[in-house]
Design an enzyme around this catalytic site. Structure first.
Site, PDB file in Angstrom:
ATOM      1  N   ASN A  69      -1.075  -5.631   6.514  1.00 33.16           N
ATOM      2  CA  ASN A  69      -0.434  -6.517   7.480  1.00 33.16           C
ATOM      3  C   ASN A  69      -1.252  -6.968   8.936  1.00 33.16           C
ATOM      4  OD1 ASN A  69       2.305  -6.265   6.578  1.00 33.16           O
ATOM      5  ND2 ASN A  69       2.305  -4.007   7.018  1.00 33.16           N
ATOM      6  N   HIS A  81       0.672   2.663   0.492  1.00 35.63           N
ATOM      7  CA  HIS A  81       1.442   1.413   0.939  1.00 35.63           C
ATOM      8  C   HIS A  81       1.626   0.523  -0.323  1.00 35.63           C
ATOM      9  CE1 HIS A  81       1.974  -2.185   3.835  1.00 35.63           C
ATOM     10  NE2 HIS A  81       2.944  -1.666   3.508  1.00 35.63           N
ATOM     11  N   GLU A 115      -2.107  -0.425  -1.551  1.00 34.77           N
ATOM     12  CA  GLU A 115      -2.982  -0.130  -0.540  1.00 34.77           C
ATOM     13  C   GLU A 115      -3.236   1.196  -0.335  1.00 34.77           C
ATOM     14  OE1 GLU A 115      -1.938  -2.103   3.215  1.00 34.77           O
ATOM     15  OE2 GLU A 115      -3.929  -2.953   3.259  1.00 34.77           O
ATOM     16  N   SER A 145       3.809   1.256   6.871  1.00 39.17           N
ATOM     17  CA  SER A 145       3.190   0.020   6.540  1.00 39.17           C
ATOM     18  C   SER A 145       2.393  -0.382   7.573  1.00 39.17           C
ATOM     19  CB  SER A 145       4.286  -1.155   6.663  1.00 39.17           C
ATOM     20  OG  SER A 145       5.193  -1.000   7.957  1.00 39.17           O
TER      21      SER A 145
HETATM   22  N1  CAA Z   1      13.338  -5.960  -7.141  1.00 36.11           N
HETATM   23  C1  CAA Z   1      13.034  -5.949  -8.561  1.00 36.11           C
HETATM   24  N2  CAA Z   1      12.596  -7.069  -9.337  1.00 36.11           N
HETATM   25  C2  CAA Z   1      12.755  -8.248  -8.795  1.00 36.11           C
HETATM   26  C3  CAA Z   1      13.299  -8.324  -7.330  1.00 36.11           C
HETATM   27  C4  CAA Z   1      13.576  -7.205  -6.608  1.00 36.11           C
HETATM   28  N3  CAA Z   1      14.052  -7.082  -5.287  1.00 36.11           N
HETATM   29  N4  CAA Z   1      13.196  -9.681  -6.784  1.00 36.11           N
HETATM   30  C5  CAA Z   1      12.622 -10.430  -7.876  1.00 36.11           C
HETATM   31  N5  CAA Z   1      12.456  -9.458  -8.897  1.00 36.11           N
HETATM   32  C6  CAA Z   1      12.023  -9.877 -10.069  1.00 36.11           C
HETATM   33  C7  CAA Z   1      12.722 -10.951 -10.890  1.00 36.11           C
HETATM   34  O1  CAA Z   1      13.637 -10.095 -11.741  1.00 36.11           O
HETATM   35  C8  CAA Z   1      11.756 -11.401 -12.153  1.00 36.11           C
HETATM   36  O2  CAA Z   1      11.466 -10.609 -12.879  1.00 36.11           O
HETATM   37  P1  CAA Z   1      11.059 -11.344 -14.290  1.00 36.11           P
HETATM   38  O3  CAA Z   1       9.683 -12.243 -14.144  1.00 36.11           O
HETATM   39  O4  CAA Z   1      10.565 -10.066 -15.100  1.00 36.11           O
HETATM   40  O5  CAA Z   1      12.053 -12.158 -14.758  1.00 36.11           O
HETATM   41  C9  CAA Z   1      10.446 -11.724 -11.024  1.00 36.11           C
HETATM   42  O6  CAA Z   1      10.868 -10.584  -9.830  1.00 36.11           O
HETATM   43  C10 CAA Z   1      10.671 -13.044 -10.076  1.00 36.11           C
HETATM   44  O7  CAA Z   1      11.685 -13.327  -9.583  1.00 36.11           O
HETATM   45  P2  CAA Z   1      12.249 -14.680  -9.497  1.00 36.11           P
HETATM   46  O8  CAA Z   1      12.095 -15.489 -10.736  1.00 36.11           O
HETATM   47  O9  CAA Z   1      13.848 -14.389  -9.325  1.00 36.11           O
HETATM   48  O10 CAA Z   1      11.825 -15.405  -8.016  1.00 36.11           O
HETATM   49  P3  CAA Z   1      10.469 -15.463  -7.847  1.00 36.11           P
HETATM   50  O11 CAA Z   1       9.626 -16.015  -8.918  1.00 36.11           O
HETATM   51  O12 CAA Z   1      10.397 -16.350  -6.464  1.00 36.11           O
HETATM   52  O13 CAA Z   1       9.873 -14.185  -7.536  1.00 36.11           O
HETATM   53  C11 CAA Z   1       9.174 -12.867  -5.583  1.00 36.11           C
HETATM   54  C12 CAA Z   1      10.234 -13.186  -6.386  1.00 36.11           C
HETATM   55  C13 CAA Z   1       8.404 -11.887  -6.580  1.00 36.11           C
HETATM   56  C14 CAA Z   1       9.845 -11.763  -4.826  1.00 36.11           C
HETATM   57  C15 CAA Z   1       8.311 -13.695  -5.155  1.00 36.11           C
HETATM   58  O14 CAA Z   1       9.012 -14.704  -4.268  1.00 36.11           O
HETATM   59  C16 CAA Z   1       7.048 -13.503  -4.371  1.00 36.11           C
HETATM   60  O15 CAA Z   1       6.163 -12.724  -4.672  1.00 36.11           O
HETATM   61  N6  CAA Z   1       7.189 -13.349  -2.771  1.00 36.11           N
HETATM   62  C17 CAA Z   1       6.549 -12.951  -1.877  1.00 36.11           C
HETATM   63  C18 CAA Z   1       6.680 -11.233  -1.910  1.00 36.11           C
HETATM   64  C19 CAA Z   1       5.568 -10.625  -0.991  1.00 36.11           C
HETATM   65  O16 CAA Z   1       4.653 -11.244  -0.329  1.00 36.11           O
HETATM   66  N7  CAA Z   1       5.876  -9.099  -0.789  1.00 36.11           N
HETATM   67  C20 CAA Z   1       5.008  -8.359   0.230  1.00 36.11           C
HETATM   68  C21 CAA Z   1       5.902  -8.330   1.373  1.00 36.11           C
HETATM   69  S1  CAA Z   1       4.866  -7.394   2.624  1.00 36.11           S
HETATM   70  C22 CAA Z   1       5.355  -5.964   2.221  1.00 36.11           C
HETATM   71  O17 CAA Z   1       5.917  -5.419   1.404  1.00 36.11           O
HETATM   72  C23 CAA Z   1       4.284  -4.980   3.122  1.00 36.11           C
HETATM   73  C24 CAA Z   1       4.868  -4.902   4.345  1.00 36.11           C
HETATM   74  O18 CAA Z   1       4.370  -3.658   4.789  1.00 36.11           O
HETATM   75  C25 CAA Z   1       5.629  -5.314   5.078  1.00 36.11           C
END
Ligand code: CAA
Length: 283
Positions: free
Chosen positions: A190, A140, A152, A119
């Protein structure tokens, strides 16, 4: 450069997600980790995710079985000897990654591309421990991998166009959107996300507002799916701190100094969801 067989190193949250999306796209996948118990946990996660797709009627049992049949597990890094691509998703530690890449360079076929899901660690520095820096690249993925569309793709200094194109094409086959980025600290994702999270932590530290209020502002005011503190807990506060440190050291600019409250939480072992406590408490 045809990619058919992929090895994913690390069966944690990111590695198992990457292995899952590769197997779903029809690639032959070897998921590798140090211990059988890590592999079992990773495969359980994958199985649960696929079952959720079946339950929602998006996949049938045969398709689920086909995806799982595309996957093998191994505790032996020698399994890299027959793959076209390795995607490394081990811990974010330069020494560990350098060690893995030096071994992969010895083991993997000469044509194989070596990618890292780091990351924030420099791709060029990881590439430099190999004799094939032109075939080393950053891929990424975002967490949760099966849901998030972005990959990315980070070019190291020596990465060739041919390697970039092969990885770009594969990313599209995974049903993800590739975005090309050059190798600078934090890349793009990031470099922008982490200072926002760090600023949200300063906002708690300085008593401007409670965590719930800060998250509410960003969710309702900016349409972010999660507030920055919920997101920090989701990513892991140790990861957030280490990325801020990479930015701070890499740019030598105090605007990237990690908030003392972030350091304190990490020292306390309050790492977010994975330890049951961060800015919020979890069951
Ligand atoms: N694994 C697989 N699928 C998942 C999951 C997981 N851990 N968490 C949620 N889902 C799926 C759910 O099953 C659901 O699927 P369907 O639409 O097919 O039913 C979908 O995602 C939406 O989930 P929820 O309805 O339960 O919840 P939500 O609408 O709040 O979505 C989320 C959850 C997608 C995580 C959303 O909150 C989100 O986009 N959050 C931000 C995530 C983000 O910013 N990620 C980047 C982080 S930074 C990074 O990764 C890089 C780094 O280097 C640090």
């Amino acid at each position: 450069m045809s990619i058919k067989k992929v090895m994913v190193i690390g069966a944690g949250q990111m590695g198992s997600g990457i292995a899952q999306v590769c197997a779903m796209a029809g690639y032959e996948v070897v998921l590798q980790d140090l211990k059988d118990e890590f592999l079992e946990r990773g495969m359980n996660n994958i199985s649960k995710n696929l079952q959720r797709q079946v339950d929602k009627g998006r996949m049938n049992d045969d398709e689920k079985a086909r995806v799982l049949s595309n996957m093998k597990t191994s505790t032996d890094i020698q399994s890299a000897n027959s793959v076209d691509l390795v995607i490394e998703a081990a811990v974010e530690n330069m020494e560990i990654k350098s060690n893995i890449f030096a071994q992969l360079d010895e083991i993997a076929p000469a044509h194989a591309i070596l990618a890292t899901n780091t990351s924030s660690l420099p791709i060029t520095e990881i590439a430099a421990v190999t004799n094939r820096p032109e075939k080393v690249i950053g891929m990424h993925f975002m967490n949760p991998v099966p849901v998030m569309k972005l990959v990315e793709i980070i070019r190291g200094l020596a990465t060739t166009d041919e390697v970039y194109q092969a990885i770009e094409e594969m990313t599209k086959k995974l049903n993800k959107v590739p975005v090309e980025v050059n190798d600078f600290p934090g890349f793009v994702s990031n470099r922008i996300l982490m200072p926002m999270i760090n600023e949200a932590i300063y906002t708690v530290y300085e008593g401007v507002a409670e965590p719930e209020a800060i998250d509410e502002v960003m969710k309702l005011g900016m349409n972010h799916p999660m507030g920055p503190l919920t997101l920090a807990d989701f990513i892991g506060l140790d990861t957030c701190l280490s990325i801020m440190e990479v930015l701070h050291e890499g740019f030598g600019d105090d605007k990237y100094r990690p908030c003392p409250l972030l350091r304190k939480y990490v020292k306390a072992g309050w790492l977010g969801r994975k330890t049951g406590r961060g800015f919020y408490k979890y069951d």
